[in-house]
Write an enzyme that holds these catalytic residues in place. Structure first.
Site, short mmCIF file in Angstrom:
data_model
loop_
_atom_site.label_atom_id
_atom_site.label_comp_id
_atom_site.label_asym_id
_atom_site.label_seq_id
_atom_site.Cartn_x
_atom_site.Cartn_y
_atom_site.Cartn_z
CB THR A 167 -0.85 -0.03 1.29
OG1 THR A 167 -1.84 -1.04 1.14
CG2 THR A 167 -1.53 1.29 1.60
NE ARG A 195 -9.94 -6.35 3.02
CZ ARG A 195 -8.86 -5.59 3.13
NH1 ARG A 195 -8.55 -4.73 2.19
NH2 ARG A 195 -8.08 -5.66 4.19
CG ASP A 198 -6.31 -0.48 6.55
OD1 ASP A 198 -6.31 -1.39 5.69
OD2 ASP A 198 -5.35 0.31 6.71
N GLY A 219 -0.55 -2.26 6.20
CA GLY A 219 -0.46 -3.53 6.91
C GLY A 219 -1.75 -4.30 6.81
CG HIS A 220 -3.97 -8.29 8.45
ND1 HIS A 220 -4.80 -8.61 9.49
CD2 HIS A 220 -4.41 -9.00 7.38
CE1 HIS A 220 -5.70 -9.49 9.06
NE2 HIS A 220 -5.48 -9.75 7.80
N1 LIG Z 1 -1.05 -3.38 1.79
C1 LIG Z 1 -1.78 -2.94 2.75
O1 LIG Z 1 -1.35 -2.15 3.53
C2 LIG Z 1 -3.15 -3.50 2.76
C3 LIG Z 1 -4.20 -2.58 3.28
N2 LIG Z 1 -3.93 -2.08 4.59
C4 LIG Z 1 -5.51 -3.34 3.30
O2 LIG Z 1 -5.69 -4.18 4.16
O3 LIG Z 1 -6.30 -3.13 2.42
#
Ligand SMILES: NC(=O)C[C@H](N)C(=O)O
Length: 310
Positions: A167, A195, A198, A219-220
Site C-alpha cells: 500500500t 471487501r 482499513d 499492513g493487515h
Molecule cells: N497493503 C496494505 O497495507 C493492505 C491494506 N492495509 C488493506 O488491508 O487493504
C-alpha cells in the site's frame, strides 16, 4: 523544522530483486511531494502529488500494480484528510480509474460526504470528468502471477500478503503548520469481491489533525481496523508521546491485541516525523531541510542532499 513530507510504499517483506524498485519509487515520490511544499504548496497538495506518483508506479500495490481480488479484478480504496478543517474524502472498491487518491480528494472538495463506494463512486468520477481506464492498464504480470498462485486450494493469501503488502501513503506539514495525510491501496491479495479494508476508513488508514499530527498506515487491514491505528497513534501523542514512541505503541497494540503487522508514517505540527514498522520491511522516504532520508530495513536512515538523484 517545517516543511516536511514522508511517504511509505507498504509494510511487508520486499524480495531482494524488488528492493531497488521500491527505494527508487519512494524517493522519487517524496521528491515530488517536497517540490510542491518548496513551491509554497499546501500539505494536502504535497501528499496527493506524492501518492499519485506511487499509484502510477507499477512496483506498488495501488493504482497500476494493485493486487487482484479473488475474481482477478482490481478494486481500490483511497483516503485523504487535512488537519486544519478535519475535512476528509474517501473512495472504496473503485475500478477503472488510474488515481483513486485524486478521486478521494474530489469527494472531500466537491461533496458533503466522506466516502463514496463502488458504482456510486464511479458515477461521481464520471460527473467530475475523471477518465475511465481499461482494467488491463492497472494489472501487471506480477500481480496476475500472484493472484493465480493464490487460487490454489492449499494457498494462504493472507500469509503471502504479509510477505509483500505495498500500500502507499504520505503525510506532510506545510510552512503554515497544516498537516495532511493520503493513503491508497489495491487492498489484500485475493480478497473477496467488495471487501473494504482499513485504508478508506477514517482513523484507520489515516488521520490528520492540526492540533496533534497526521498518520498514514499500511499492513493487515482487518487488524488495523480493530485498533483504529492512525487515531490510536494520535491519541498517544495527545498524551505526550513523541512521534516515534506513539507510532511504536500503536503498532505494538495492533500486534498484541489483533495479531497484525504493519507500518506507519507520522508527523506532528512542528515537523517531527517517524517511519516505523513491525513487519520485516517498509520502504519509506522523507524530505526536510533539503535533505532526503530513506530506508527499507529496521534501523536504516540513509541521507543525502535532496538535489542529488538516487
Ligand atoms: N497493503 C496494505 O497495507 C493492505 C491494506 N492495509 C488493506 O488491508 O487493504
Amino acid at each position: 523544522m517545517l516543511p516536511v513530507v514522508v511517504v511509505h510504499g507498504g509494510a511487508g517483506h520486499i524480495p531482494k530483486e524488488r528492493s531497488e524498485l521500491s527505494t527508487s519509487g519512494v524517493t522519487s515520490a517524496v521528491r515530488a511531494g517536497y517540490a510542491v511544499l518548496r513551491g509554497g504548496g499546501s500539505s494536502m497538495d504535497a501528499v496527493v502529488e506524492a501518492v499519485t506518483y506511487l499509484e502510477n508506479n507499477p512496483a506498488f500495490n495501488a493504482g497500476c500494480g494493485s493486487v487482484l481480488n479473488v475474481k482477478g479484478d482490481v478494486e481500490m480504496d483511497a483516503f485523504v484528510m487535512e488537519g486544519k478543517t478535519l475535512g476528509s474524502g474517501a473512495v472504496s472498491a473503485v475500478r477503472n480509474i488510474a488515481n483513486p487518491i485524486q478521486l478521494a480528494r474530489l469527494v472531500m472538495d466537491k461533496t458533503s460526504h466522506l466516502c463514496l463506494t463502488a458504482e456510486g463512486a464511479k458515477q461521481f468520477a464520471r460527473s467530475m470528468g475523471v477518465p475511465e481506464v481499461p482494467q488491463e492498464s492497472l494489472i501487471t504480470e506480477y500481480s496476475r502471477m500472484r493472484w493465480r498462485k493464490n487460487l490454489a486450494p492449499d494457498a494462504n493469501p493472507v500469509e503471502c500478503q504479509m510477505g509483500k503488502m505495498g500500500t502507499v501513503g504520505a503525510v506532510a506539514v506545510d510552512s503554515q503548520g497544516n498537516v495532511a495525510c493520503a493513503t491508497s491501496t489495491g487492498g489484500i491479495l485475493n480478497k473477496m469481491e467488495g471487501r473494504v479494508g482499513d485504508t478508506p476508513c477514517i482513523g484507520c488508514g489515516g488521520y490528520a489533525d492540526n492540533m496533534v499530527g497526521a498518520v498514514s498506515t499500511t499492513g493487515h487491514g482487518e487488524a488495523i481496523m480493530k485498533v483504529v491505528l492512525a487515531k490510536h497513534i494520535l491519541y498517544q501523542m495527545e498524551q505526550g508521546q513523541s512521534v516515534e514512541a506513539a507510532s511504536d505503541l500503536g503498532l505494538a497494540c495492533m500486534k498484541f491485541r489483533a495479531a497484525g503487522l504493519g507500518g506507519v508514517i507520522t508527523v506532528d505540527p512542528q515537523g517531527h516525523w517517524a517511519a516505523r514498522f513491525s513487519s520485516r520491511q517498509m520502504a519509506w522516504a522523507a524530505a526536510q531541510k533539503d535533505t532526503l532520508h530513506y530506508g527499507l530495513y529496521e534501523g536504516e536512515n540513509f541521507t543525502q542532499s535532496i538535489d542529488v538523484q538516487h
